[in-house]
Design a protein around this motif. Structure first.
Motif, PDB file in Angstrom:
ATOM      1  N   ASN A   1      42.594  53.901 -84.722  1.00  0.00           N
ATOM      2  CA  ASN A   1      41.731  54.871 -85.413  1.00  0.00           C
ATOM      3  C   ASN A   1      40.300  54.801 -84.885  1.00  0.00           C
ATOM      4  OD1 ASN A   1      43.294  53.962 -88.556  1.00  0.00           O
ATOM      5  ND2 ASN A   1      43.902  55.589 -87.151  1.00  0.00           N
ATOM      6  N   ASN A   2      39.750  53.596 -84.824  1.00  0.00           N
ATOM      7  CA  ASN A   2      38.398  53.406 -84.329  1.00  0.00           C
ATOM      8  C   ASN A   2      38.385  53.189 -82.819  1.00  0.00           C
ATOM      9  OD1 ASN A   2      35.594  53.289 -85.019  1.00  0.00           O
ATOM     10  ND2 ASN A   2      35.628  51.104 -84.590  1.00  0.00           N
ATOM     11  N   GLY A   3      39.531  52.794 -82.267  1.00  0.00           N
ATOM     12  CA  GLY A   3      39.606  52.520 -80.836  1.00  0.00           C
ATOM     13  C   GLY A   3      39.332  53.740 -79.976  1.00  0.00           C
ATOM     14  N   VAL A   4      39.801  54.909 -80.419  1.00  0.00           N
ATOM     15  CA  VAL A   4      39.553  56.116 -79.635  1.00  0.00           C
ATOM     16  C   VAL A   4      38.059  56.433 -79.602  1.00  0.00           C
ATOM     17  CG1 VAL A   4      41.855  57.096 -79.932  1.00  0.00           C
ATOM     18  CG2 VAL A   4      40.083  57.589 -81.640  1.00  0.00           C
ATOM     19  N   TYR A   5      37.359  56.177 -80.711  1.00  0.00           N
ATOM     20  CA  TYR A   5      35.913  56.398 -80.743  1.00  0.00           C
ATOM     21  C   TYR A   5      35.191  55.382 -79.857  1.00  0.00           C
ATOM     22  CZ  TYR A   5      36.328  59.750 -84.557  1.00  0.00           C
ATOM     23  OH  TYR A   5      36.631  60.861 -85.310  1.00  0.00           O
ATOM     24  N   ARG A   6      35.698  54.162 -79.833  1.00  0.00           N
ATOM     25  CA  ARG A   6      35.086  53.142 -78.997  1.00  0.00           C
ATOM     26  C   ARG A   6      35.158  53.563 -77.528  1.00  0.00           C
ATOM     27  NH1 ARG A   6      38.208  49.281 -80.398  1.00  0.00           N
ATOM     28  NH2 ARG A   6      37.167  48.732 -82.327  1.00  0.00           N
ATOM     29  N   CYS A   7      36.246  54.231 -77.152  1.00  0.00           N
ATOM     30  CA  CYS A   7      36.350  54.785 -75.797  1.00  0.00           C
ATOM     31  C   CYS A   7      35.390  55.958 -75.622  1.00  0.00           C
ATOM     32  CB  CYS A   7      37.771  55.271 -75.522  1.00  0.00           C
ATOM     33  SG  CYS A   7      39.028  53.998 -75.354  1.00  0.00           S
ATOM     34  N   GLY A   8      35.461  56.912 -76.534  1.00  0.00           N
ATOM     35  CA  GLY A   8      34.740  58.163 -76.371  1.00  0.00           C
ATOM     36  C   GLY A   8      33.236  58.038 -76.412  1.00  0.00           C
ATOM     37  N   PHE A   9      32.731  57.088 -77.179  1.00  0.00           N
ATOM     38  CA  PHE A   9      31.282  56.952 -77.330  1.00  0.00           C
ATOM     39  C   PHE A   9      30.705  55.790 -76.516  1.00  0.00           C
ATOM     40  CE2 PHE A   9      31.601  58.982 -81.837  1.00  0.00           C
ATOM     41  CZ  PHE A   9      31.682  60.246 -81.260  1.00  0.00           C
ATOM     42  N   ALA A  10      31.523  55.186 -75.667  1.00  0.00           N
ATOM     43  CA  ALA A  10      31.027  54.092 -74.831  1.00  0.00           C
ATOM     44  C   ALA A  10      30.039  54.636 -73.806  1.00  0.00           C
ATOM     45  CB  ALA A  10      32.186  53.396 -74.123  1.00  0.00           C
ATOM     46  N   GLY A  11      28.873  54.005 -73.721  1.00  0.00           N
ATOM     47  CA  GLY A  11      27.846  54.465 -72.802  1.00  0.00           C
ATOM     48  C   GLY A  11      27.778  53.683 -71.507  1.00  0.00           C
TER      49      GLY A  11
ATOM     50  N   ALA B   1      50.291  53.458 -94.461  1.00  0.00           N
ATOM     51  CA  ALA B   1      50.124  53.058 -93.059  1.00  0.00           C
ATOM     52  C   ALA B   1      50.450  54.212 -92.117  1.00  0.00           C
ATOM     53  CB  ALA B   1      51.006  51.845 -92.750  1.00  0.00           C
ATOM     54  N   ASP B   2      51.475  54.982 -92.426  1.00  0.00           N
ATOM     55  CA  ASP B   2      51.851  56.118 -91.590  1.00  0.00           C
ATOM     56  C   ASP B   2      50.799  57.218 -91.660  1.00  0.00           C
ATOM     57  OD1 ASP B   2      54.634  55.242 -90.752  1.00  0.00           O
ATOM     58  OD2 ASP B   2      54.833  55.176 -92.928  1.00  0.00           O
ATOM     59  N   VAL B   3      50.254  57.430 -92.849  1.00  0.00           N
ATOM     60  CA  VAL B   3      49.204  58.432 -92.992  1.00  0.00           C
ATOM     61  C   VAL B   3      48.029  58.089 -92.084  1.00  0.00           C
ATOM     62  CG1 VAL B   3      47.555  59.490 -94.586  1.00  0.00           C
ATOM     63  CG2 VAL B   3      49.876  58.957 -95.382  1.00  0.00           C
ATOM     64  N   ARG B   4      47.650  56.822 -92.076  1.00  0.00           N
ATOM     65  CA  ARG B   4      46.479  56.399 -91.307  1.00  0.00           C
ATOM     66  C   ARG B   4      46.691  56.523 -89.802  1.00  0.00           C
ATOM     67  NH1 ARG B   4      43.480  51.482 -94.581  1.00  0.00           N
ATOM     68  NH2 ARG B   4      43.542  52.487 -96.635  1.00  0.00           N
ATOM     69  N   LEU B   5      47.889  56.227 -89.332  1.00  0.00           N
ATOM     70  CA  LEU B   5      48.159  56.367 -87.905  1.00  0.00           C
ATOM     71  C   LEU B   5      48.307  57.837 -87.521  1.00  0.00           C
ATOM     72  CD1 LEU B   5      48.779  55.251 -85.116  1.00  0.00           C
ATOM     73  CD2 LEU B   5      51.155  54.891 -85.851  1.00  0.00           C
ATOM     74  N   PHE B   6      48.939  58.618 -88.369  1.00  0.00           N
ATOM     75  CA  PHE B   6      49.236  60.016 -88.040  1.00  0.00           C
ATOM     76  C   PHE B   6      47.982  60.824 -87.725  1.00  0.00           C
ATOM     77  CE2 PHE B   6      49.536  64.431 -89.549  1.00  0.00           C
ATOM     78  CZ  PHE B   6      50.498  64.920 -88.669  1.00  0.00           C
ATOM     79  N   THR B   7      46.910  60.624 -88.491  1.00  0.00           N
ATOM     80  CA  THR B   7      45.738  61.483 -88.290  1.00  0.00           C
ATOM     81  C   THR B   7      45.098  61.261 -86.919  1.00  0.00           C
ATOM     82  OG1 THR B   7      44.269  59.917 -89.440  1.00  0.00           O
ATOM     83  CG2 THR B   7      45.269  61.671 -90.757  1.00  0.00           C
ATOM     84  N   THR B   8      45.242  60.072 -86.352  1.00  0.00           N
ATOM     85  CA  THR B   8      44.774  59.842 -84.987  1.00  0.00           C
ATOM     86  C   THR B   8      45.748  60.435 -83.976  1.00  0.00           C
ATOM     87  OG1 THR B   8      43.545  57.843 -85.578  1.00  0.00           O
ATOM     88  CG2 THR B   8      44.193  58.067 -83.278  1.00  0.00           C
ATOM     89  N   LEU B   9      47.036  60.246 -84.191  1.00  0.00           N
ATOM     90  CA  LEU B   9      48.015  60.783 -83.243  1.00  0.00           C
ATOM     91  C   LEU B   9      47.951  62.303 -83.179  1.00  0.00           C
ATOM     92  CD1 LEU B   9      51.172  58.555 -83.923  1.00  0.00           C
ATOM     93  CD2 LEU B   9      49.351  58.237 -82.220  1.00  0.00           C
ATOM     94  N   ALA B  10      47.714  62.967 -84.302  1.00  0.00           N
ATOM     95  CA  ALA B  10      47.655  64.429 -84.313  1.00  0.00           C
ATOM     96  C   ALA B  10      46.497  64.954 -83.468  1.00  0.00           C
ATOM     97  CB  ALA B  10      47.518  64.932 -85.751  1.00  0.00           C
TER      98      ALA B  10
END
Length: 336
Positions: free
Chosen positions: A172-182, A219-228
């Motif tokens: 969930n936060n990992g994608v942001y860590r990639c996207g906002f890495a400077g 747990a599925d709800v939390r993963l799904f919103t990132t996968l979508a």
């Protein structure tokens, strides 16, 4: 409108939220009461999307009203630009920031969704997104629909909490860590952490239909919103591009299974999602141009996960039709 900035040398999310809770005993001064509170969300936001899904699965539409902000915002606040006159029809405010300042005149932190607002006072109660959904499951039971699933089963909570923690920090936060890495080094490390976790999830889900076994949980709800959001925004915009979700067979089938389950795909507005990420994050995408792709029709294809057995809602039943006025426009979802 003036946009905020998001890129940092090494991105660290501010995790300080308003921790008040709405509970049966009202210990924090906010007792559960049907009709008293309003859930404010943005369909673009994955954290808010969790609350939209849980509210729908539990059938809380009549007990907890919902205000929807538009997909874009300025550096100041999410706004109710989808509503007539740009004003929320219940709270009578143009931006969610007004509810924060009504309670905390010098509120120093980010103005985030989801947030729950006390309608009589117009004051924000909480924006603690992780706790909000758990409390909807455990504190609002008197207002659950008949057949509502148990999304946070007591017998599974210890293991669930561990799984959800890893999903949050690494995905969930990992994608942001990639996207906002400077910086390159920070991005490389974030990228590696993300895909290690996605590989772990693929392995976990290869032999079980849902993260905790035979039925859907929080747990599925939390993963799904990132996968979508993975292929529409994270793969390209956030540079999470080792592979698309549609190229990860187990996770893609799992995500389609959930998407085709009432309460999940019918909350996803792909137009809002792409508009938010590509238009708001101007330090990542300076032109603000929103890509036309990807092709989304694959979300409706057969997933084959029924072969793993299980009952999506356990001993419960699926939710009914989406509440009137809360439907996703056909052009914003997936057209067959």
């Amino acid at each position: 409108m003036a946009q905020g900035t998001y890129v940092e040398k090494t991105y660290e999310r501010d995790t300080t939220y308003i921790e008040d809770r709405i509970t049966v005993d009202g210990a924090d001064g906010w007792p559960v009461e049907a009709g008293r509170y309003r859930l404010v969300v943005a369909r673009a936001c994955p954290w808010a999307n969790r609350a939209i899904i849980v509210r729908r699965l539990l059938g809380l539409e009549q007990a907890l009203s919902m205000g929807v902000c538009g997909p874009t915002h300025d550096a100041d606040s999410w706004t109710f630009d989808l509503d007539p006159g740009g004003v929320d029809p219940v709270l009578r405010i143009p931006r969610i920031k007004d509810a924060y300042l009504k309670r905390f005149p010098d509120y120093p932190r980010g103005i985030t969704v989801p947030a729950i607002v006390d309608v009589p006072s117009g004051e924000v109660v909480t924006n603690d997104f992780a706790q909000i959904t758990l409390d909807l499951s455990t504190q609002w039971t008197a207002h659950h629909r008949e057949g509502a699933p148990d999304l946070y089963p007591e017998a599974l909570r210890d293991e669930m909490d561990e799984v959800m923690h890893r999903v949050y920090t690494e995905v969930n936060n990992g994608v942001y860590r990639c996207g906002f890495a400077g910086e390159q080094e920070a991005y490389d490390a974030a990228y590696d952490r993300l895909f290690v976790a996605l590989d772990w999830l693929s392995e976990r889900l290869e032999s079980r239909r849902y993260l905790m076994g035979e039925s859907i949980t929080e747990a599925d709800v939390r993963l799904f919103t990132t996968l979508a959001r993975f292929d529409p925004v994270y793969h390209g915009h956030f540079k999470c591009n080792r592979s698309k979700l549609s190229e990860m067979p187990v996770l893609w089938a799992y995500a389609r299974d959930l998407f085709q389950t009432p309460g999940f795909g019918d909350t996803i507005d792909f137009v809002h999602i792409k508009s938010h990420y590509y238009e708001v994050h101007r330090d990542v995408n300076p032109t603000g141009v929103v890509p036309k792709g990807p092709d989304l029709s694959g979300w409706l294809t057969s997933h084959g996960r029924e072969a793993l057995g299980g009952k999506p809602f356990g001993d419960g039943t699926p939710p009914g039709p989406v509440a009137s006025g809360e439907e996703i426009p056909a052009a914003h979802g997936v057209n067959p």
